[in-house]
Design a protein around this motif. Structure first.
Motif, PDB file in Angstrom:
ATOM      1  N   LYS A 167      29.972  47.495  41.929  1.00 51.94           N
ATOM      2  CA  LYS A 167      30.021  47.759  40.399  1.00 51.94           C
ATOM      3  C   LYS A 167      31.435  48.244  40.142  1.00 51.94           C
ATOM      4  N   ALA A 168      32.213  48.998  40.951  1.00 50.52           N
ATOM      5  CA  ALA A 168      33.519  49.634  40.744  1.00 50.52           C
ATOM      6  C   ALA A 168      34.551  48.737  40.453  1.00 50.52           C
ATOM      7  N   GLN A 169      34.363  47.379  40.751  1.00 49.88           N
ATOM      8  CA  GLN A 169      35.256  46.155  40.699  1.00 49.88           C
ATOM      9  C   GLN A 169      35.543  46.091  39.267  1.00 49.88           C
ATOM     10  N   ARG A 170      34.576  46.498  38.525  1.00 46.70           N
ATOM     11  CA  ARG A 170      34.810  46.476  36.925  1.00 46.70           C
ATOM     12  C   ARG A 170      35.747  47.389  36.397  1.00 46.70           C
ATOM     13  N   LEU A 171      35.903  48.545  37.181  1.00 48.07           N
ATOM     14  CA  LEU A 171      36.753  49.595  36.575  1.00 48.07           C
ATOM     15  C   LEU A 171      38.391  49.604  36.881  1.00 48.07           C
ATOM     16  N   PRO A 172      39.229  49.953  36.104  1.00 49.86           N
ATOM     17  CA  PRO A 172      40.604  50.031  36.538  1.00 49.86           C
ATOM     18  C   PRO A 172      40.976  50.789  37.884  1.00 49.86           C
ATOM     19  N   GLN A 173      42.071  50.206  38.740  1.00 52.46           N
ATOM     20  CA  GLN A 173      42.193  50.898  39.780  1.00 52.46           C
ATOM     21  C   GLN A 173      43.885  51.276  39.535  1.00 52.46           C
ATOM     22  N   LEU A 174      44.143  52.506  39.949  1.00 55.14           N
ATOM     23  CA  LEU A 174      45.424  52.888  39.775  1.00 55.14           C
ATOM     24  C   LEU A 174      45.963  53.621  41.308  1.00 55.14           C
ATOM     25  N   PHE A 180      75.154  50.753  56.137  1.00 60.81           N
ATOM     26  CA  PHE A 180      73.809  50.614  55.408  1.00 60.81           C
ATOM     27  C   PHE A 180      73.799  51.305  54.087  1.00 60.81           C
ATOM     28  N   LEU A 181      73.500  50.672  53.185  1.00 64.03           N
ATOM     29  CA  LEU A 181      73.122  50.898  51.435  1.00 64.03           C
ATOM     30  C   LEU A 181      71.872  51.303  51.214  1.00 64.03           C
ATOM     31  N   PRO A 182      71.624  52.647  50.557  1.00 66.79           N
ATOM     32  CA  PRO A 182      70.339  53.046  50.331  1.00 66.79           C
ATOM     33  C   PRO A 182      69.775  52.052  48.980  1.00 66.79           C
ATOM     34  N   ASN A 183      68.402  51.944  49.193  1.00 69.27           N
ATOM     35  CA  ASN A 183      67.535  51.459  48.132  1.00 69.27           C
ATOM     36  C   ASN A 183      66.231  51.950  48.135  1.00 69.27           C
ATOM     37  N   TRP A 184      65.836  52.571  47.366  1.00 70.47           N
ATOM     38  CA  TRP A 184      64.701  53.407  46.854  1.00 70.47           C
ATOM     39  C   TRP A 184      63.990  53.481  45.712  1.00 70.47           C
ATOM     40  N   THR A 185      62.798  52.938  45.605  1.00 73.84           N
ATOM     41  CA  THR A 185      62.040  52.825  44.555  1.00 73.84           C
ATOM     42  C   THR A 185      60.612  53.622  44.602  1.00 73.84           C
ATOM     43  N   VAL A 186      60.185  54.110  43.620  1.00 73.39           N
ATOM     44  CA  VAL A 186      58.910  54.599  43.237  1.00 73.39           C
ATOM     45  C   VAL A 186      58.377  54.114  42.051  1.00 73.39           C
ATOM     46  N   GLY A 187      56.892  53.819  42.107  1.00 73.71           N
ATOM     47  CA  GLY A 187      56.180  53.132  41.115  1.00 73.71           C
ATOM     48  C   GLY A 187      54.591  53.424  41.085  1.00 73.71           C
ATOM     49  N   ILE A 188      54.272  53.196  39.958  1.00 77.94           N
ATOM     50  CA  ILE A 188      52.772  53.545  39.631  1.00 77.94           C
ATOM     51  C   ILE A 188      52.228  52.294  39.203  1.00 77.94           C
ATOM     52  N   GLY A 189      51.018  51.645  39.796  1.00 79.43           N
ATOM     53  CA  GLY A 189      50.354  50.586  39.188  1.00 79.43           C
ATOM     54  C   GLY A 189      48.928  50.702  38.825  1.00 79.43           C
ATOM     55  N   LEU A 190      48.719  50.071  38.007  1.00 83.44           N
ATOM     56  CA  LEU A 190      47.302  50.019  37.189  1.00 83.44           C
ATOM     57  C   LEU A 190      47.034  48.469  37.136  1.00 83.44           C
ATOM     58  N   SER A 191      45.776  48.068  37.825  1.00 89.20           N
ATOM     59  CA  SER A 191      45.183  46.766  37.559  1.00 89.20           C
ATOM     60  C   SER A 191      43.728  46.864  36.842  1.00 89.20           C
ATOM     61  N   TYR A 192      43.474  46.025  36.132  1.00 91.54           N
ATOM     62  CA  TYR A 192      42.115  45.849  35.492  1.00 91.54           C
ATOM     63  C   TYR A 192      41.647  44.372  35.461  1.00 91.54           C
ATOM     64  N   PRO A 193      40.541  44.091  36.018  1.00 91.27           N
ATOM     65  CA  PRO A 193      40.036  42.804  35.899  1.00 91.27           C
ATOM     66  C   PRO A 193      39.595  42.538  34.437  1.00 91.27           C
ATOM     67  N   LEU A 194      40.464  41.526  33.619  1.00 90.91           N
ATOM     68  CA  LEU A 194      40.085  41.204  32.314  1.00 90.91           C
ATOM     69  C   LEU A 194      38.967  40.031  32.525  1.00 90.91           C
ATOM     70  N   PHE A 195      39.149  39.240  33.289  1.00 91.25           N
ATOM     71  CA  PHE A 195      38.287  38.037  33.503  1.00 91.25           C
ATOM     72  C   PHE A 195      38.532  37.440  34.611  1.00 91.25           C
ATOM     73  N   THR A 196      37.124  37.315  35.591  1.00 90.81           N
ATOM     74  CA  THR A 196      37.285  37.055  36.704  1.00 90.81           C
ATOM     75  C   THR A 196      36.261  35.565  36.903  1.00 90.81           C
ATOM     76  N   GLY A 197      35.876  35.064  35.633  1.00 88.22           N
ATOM     77  CA  GLY A 197      35.128  33.770  35.772  1.00 88.22           C
ATOM     78  C   GLY A 197      33.876  33.991  36.187  1.00 88.22           C
ATOM     79  N   GLY A 198      33.055  35.401  36.017  1.00 87.56           N
ATOM     80  CA  GLY A 198      31.758  35.524  36.801  1.00 87.56           C
ATOM     81  C   GLY A 198      31.828  35.906  38.183  1.00 87.56           C
ATOM     82  N   ASN A 199      33.005  36.127  38.820  1.00 86.84           N
ATOM     83  CA  ASN A 199      32.901  36.586  40.121  1.00 86.84           C
ATOM     84  C   ASN A 199      32.330  37.826  40.447  1.00 86.84           C
ATOM     85  N   VAL A 200      32.723  38.919  39.707  1.00 88.64           N
ATOM     86  CA  VAL A 200      32.244  40.252  39.642  1.00 88.64           C
ATOM     87  C   VAL A 200      30.847  40.225  39.470  1.00 88.64           C
ATOM     88  N   ARG A 201      30.418  39.565  38.449  1.00 84.82           N
ATOM     89  CA  ARG A 201      29.039  39.649  38.127  1.00 84.82           C
ATOM     90  C   ARG A 201      27.992  38.971  38.969  1.00 84.82           C
TER      91      ARG A 201
END
Length: 518
Positions: A339-346, A369-390
């Motif tokens: 059921k937690a698959q319906r909720l957003p994941q951060l 050697f040249l530096p390259n550093w990134t930081v990010g926050i991602g949010l995912s939410y299943p809008l439509f899965t074709g009935g897979n989660v259900r």
């Protein structure tokens, strides 16, 4: 008078001849047995050996190890994940290198100056480098999963605890199997001794009839009948010996002992009973009170109650019921995680890299050697899965229903199993108490019948019937002792044993009936 004395002298020589006949009958099998010294084996030693070599216990331990690994996997889903990368790359064709080469070969003029400036651009030189060396660290941490990770961790913990119970259940089943096999071997040995004794008795009877036939006191019919009786006893003798060897083979197999290892079972099949005292006084009447005759032995209920009280027979204490309860918990956590698959994941991620674009195969120094550093926050939410989660939620709900029904079946089976185990113990205890004194009386009856036959007072039929009664009494006493020991062990291990298919198992001695012929 001379004939009478000669007959008695011949009768006195029969006992050594009977023993010699027994040894001659046993010689073919004795020659096939190993000559190595037998290994003393007690029930305690057998249980210890079985616990260290049982395949069923090792399989249960492997299952518990697998569940511990899966629990570690479930726990890792909520912890930071850090990966490192190391990459070396050779550019065969590069548009940036083409731009640099074109700018470097241009003529004079404004356009050529512009191309030359573009080719000398540091960014262009970086991307136009024929070699690239890349080292990076990538880290991620889930911040919110809707309870999926927590549910997975709880479900894995319940599965691991259920697997630990499976080890205890397997060990208990091995102890019961080894106890049963050990007492089966003792019972088979006892039945073989009874068969040997019966064959010797039949041989002694035949020689007595042969002796009286030689002096003309017995008819040819009685001689033929005695010989047939002796010959009919031989199959029972061979069957008893085969059953004994089969029981020992099964015991060796359970203990992982060599197939040709001679064993000497040191434990007794049961404690020696106290002979029942004969009732005092003469019989006053031949009337029979049905209630008193059919009444249960008053010693049995107290002994059964004592043994039942010493063992926890409650359904909730059974290992199978507790495993089924853990199965319900696992199914519920699986449903929660689904059921937690319906909720957003951060989640939070970071990527740190050191790049080294060089014109040589390897970087010349750390300054390349040249530096390259990134930081990010991602949010995912299943809008439509074709009935897979259900669909997954529906399947998980069905799993919860199945787990609860299996728990209910386990509780009902445990209750039935406990009652049947108590009934089996009651039956074994009753048979054992009833066998006290019967074998001694049958032995005394046969001794009297043998004297009567030797003195010509009774017939050979009476002697044969008395011998059959003696065999039956001795065999019943041995079976009752074996069944009582196994029933006690089963009740002792009942909280840890798996549920049997139809309740308490049928006494294994039922398959070891020794053929008894007249």
């Amino acid at each position: 008078m001379m004939v009478t004395l000669r007959v008695r002298a011949h009768r006195a020589a029969l006992a050594p001849l009977a023993v010699a006949a027994l040894l001659a009958a046993a010689s073919p099998l004795s020659a096939q047995r190993p000559t190595a010294a037998p290994r003393p084996l007690s029930l305690t030693d057998a249980l210890r050996l079985a616990g260290a070599t049982s395949e069923a216990v090792e399989l249960a331990r492997a299952g518990a190890k697998r569940e511990r690994g899966q629990q570690a996997q479930a726990r890792s889903a909520g912890l930071p994940q850090v990966n490192t990368t190391l990459n070396w790359q050779r550019q065969l064709q590069n548009q940036f290198a083409a731009v640099a080469n074109r700018g470097g070969g241009g003529g004079a003029g404004t356009g050529g100056g512009a191309d030359s400036s573009q080719a000398d651009n540091p960014i262009t030189r970086i991307f136009a480098s024929p070699y690239n060396f890349n080292f990076g660290l990538i880290a991620s941490q889930p911040l919110y999963t809707g309870g999926r990770v927590a549910a997975g961790m709880r479900g894995a913990r319940y599965a691991r605890e259920s697997a630990d119970l499976a080890i205890t259940s397997a060990e208990a089943q091995v102890q019961l199997d080894v106890t049963s096999a050990y007492y089966d071997a003792l019972l088979a040995e006892r039945l073989a001794i009874i068969a040997d004794s019966a064959f010797v008795q039949a041989e002694r009877t035949l020689r007595q009839v042969q002796l009286t036939r030689n002096v003309g006191s017995t008819s040819e019919f009685e001689l033929i009948r005695a010989r047939v009786t002796r010959d009919n006893q031989r199959p029972a003798l061979l069957q008893a010996r085969t059953t004994r060897e089969t029981a020992l083979i099964r015991l060796r197999q359970l203990l992982d002992l060599p197939a040709d290892q001679p064993l000497q079972l040191t434990d007794s099949i049961a404690e020696l009973p106290v002979p029942a005292s004969a009732p005092a006084g003469a019989i006053a009447t031949i009337n029979v009170n049905a209630d008193s005759v059919l009444a249960a032995d008053p010693r049995v209920p107290g002994e059964v109650s004592r043994l039942v009280a010493a063992s926890d027979t409650a359904a909730r204490a059974r290992a199978a019921v507790r495993q089924a309860a853990y199965g319900v918990n696992v199914a519920e956590q699986q449903l929660r995680a689904t059921k937690a698959q319906r909720l957003p994941q951060l989640s939070a991620t970071t990527n740190y890299q050191r790049l080294a674009p060089t014109p040589t195969v390897l970087p010349r120094s750390l300054s390349d050697f040249l530096p390259n550093w990134t930081v990010g926050i991602g949010l995912s939410y299943p809008l439509f899965t074709g009935g897979n989660v259900r669909g997954q939620i529906t399947a998980a709900e069905a799993g919860v229903v199945e787990a609860r029904q299996r728990l209910k079946q386990a509780e009902e089976g445990a209750t039935l199993d406990a009652r049947l185990a108590a009934l089996q113990l009651t039956e074994a205890e009753t048979n054992w108490q009833a066998s006290i004194g019967t074998a001694e009386q049958a032995q005394r009856a046969y001794a009297i019948a043998e004297v009567r036959f030797r003195e010509g007072i009774s017939t050979q039929l009476e002697l044969s019937e008395t011998r059959v009664q003696l065999q039956q009494a001795l065999a019943n006493r041995a079976r009752a002792a074996r069944d009582l020991q196994v029933a006690r062990k089963r009740l002792e291990l009942l909280p840890y044993l798996p549920l049997s298919a139809g309740g308490a198992s049928v006494p294994m001695s039922a398959s070891m009936n020794m053929g008894i012929s007249r």
